[in-house]
Design an enzyme around this catalytic site. Structure first.
Site, short mmCIF file in Angstrom:
data_model
loop_
_atom_site.label_atom_id
_atom_site.label_comp_id
_atom_site.label_asym_id
_atom_site.label_seq_id
_atom_site.Cartn_x
_atom_site.Cartn_y
_atom_site.Cartn_z
N HIS A 36 69.43 -16.81 97.06
CA HIS A 36 70.77 -16.54 96.51
C HIS A 36 71.12 -17.47 95.34
CE1 HIS A 36 72.25 -19.56 99.78
NE2 HIS A 36 72.15 -20.19 98.64
N GLU A 75 69.07 -24.13 104.69
CA GLU A 75 69.49 -22.73 104.47
C GLU A 75 68.52 -21.75 105.14
OE1 GLU A 75 72.08 -23.01 100.32
OE2 GLU A 75 70.19 -21.93 100.29
#
Ligand code: DHB
Ligand code: FE
Length: 280
Positions: free
Chosen positions: A12, A241
């Protein structure tokens, strides 16, 4: 009944959003990364899922350091993209499905997950960049509606990879008990090894990433032995993450098949993995 049809893991990083805005997809730096998404673009066009459950982390846009829920679920009609810096332009609101969100929230609380339910939610690059990446050139994202699932990975204490996987399992149970004919895809965004600041900025551990991704597909419970600290030591401070990928994988029931895989280093400061999974 609602059905989970597959899952996608990807990056992302804000720089991806900038590259899309500047149409740099075929430039040498970006080509391998974007071309690594072609099978996913084709799959999404063919399958036309109705809903995307998106596991991501909020980097301070909605939850700053003064309030940091461990797990949050969006339950709004639409999710607003605000200016968060990085040079990213804001995008039009992304549609939600509050009824399904509430059904998932009810199941999660029954399953003893103490979530934060967000009836208003601003969304950052953790959600907006993957949406633009997965549906290139389509501001309507194939008509898909999103269920944002936010996992804290900015402020300690953070949930373990095992806990995130179990969150995914509970979300799968919720979807599979939802009494509407909807096809659902699960997105996990972020990772993989990365560290944005300090002495180890730009640190990438390819061997560890590839081990984690292999286990994620074939033996996800192997990864339960890793604590948050273990992941950070091996993959960098923001490597945690990877928990988004654990949530995504937990939400895929039954036997899993990897339909596509790509790994590009570096993209900005990080390793970018791309994966498409289906299940029986
Ligand atoms: C970068 C990576 C991220 O995960 C993020 O949230 C912001 C920036 C980067 O590598 O530039
Ligand atoms: Fe991030």
């Amino acid at each position: 009944m609602a059905k989970i049809i597959g899952a996608v893991g990807s990056s992302h990083i804000p720089a991806i959003g900038l590259a899309i805005a500047k149409k740099q997809q075929q430039e040498p730096y970006w080509k391998g990364f974007f071309d690594g998404h072609i099978p996913i673009w084709n799959w999404l066009k063919e399958k036309k899922p109705d809903i995307a459950v998106v596991f991501y982390n909020d980097h301070g846009l909605e939850f700053f350091l003064d309030k940091k829920p461990t797990f949050s679920i969006g339950a709004a009609e639409e999710y607003i993209s605000y200016d968060e810096g990085w040079g990213l332009a804001t995008i039009p609101p992304i549609k939600g499905d509050p009824e399904l969100s509430w059904h998932i929230c009810n199941t999660l609380v029954e399953d003893e997950f103490d979530i934060t339910i967000c009836q208003e939610l601003g969304v950052d690059h953790g959600l907006t960049v993957p949406m633009q990446l997965m549906f290139p050139g389509d501001p309507n994202y194939g008509g898909i509606k999103v269920i944002p699932v936010i996992i804290n990975c900015e402020l300690h204490p953070m949930p373990s990879p095992k806990r995130c996987y179990k969150l995914g399992q509970s979300i799968a149970r919720a979807i599979q008990s939802y009494d509407q004919d909807l096809d659902v895809v699960i997105f996990g965004t972020g990772g993989l090894s990365h560290q944005l600041d300090g002495q180890n900025a730009g640190y990438i551990n390819k061997e560890f990433d590839l081990m984690c991704l292999d286990k994620l597909v074939n033996d996800p419970e192997y990864l339960f032995k890793f604590s948050v600290r273990d992941i950070i030591e091996n993959a960098g401070a923001q490597g945690i993450e990877f928990n988004m990928w654990m949530g995504m994988r937990g939400a895929l029931p039954g036997k899993v098949e990897q339909l596509h895989f790509n790994y590009t280093i570096p993209i900005s400061n990080t390793a970018a993995g791309t994966m498409l999974l289906s299940h029986e």
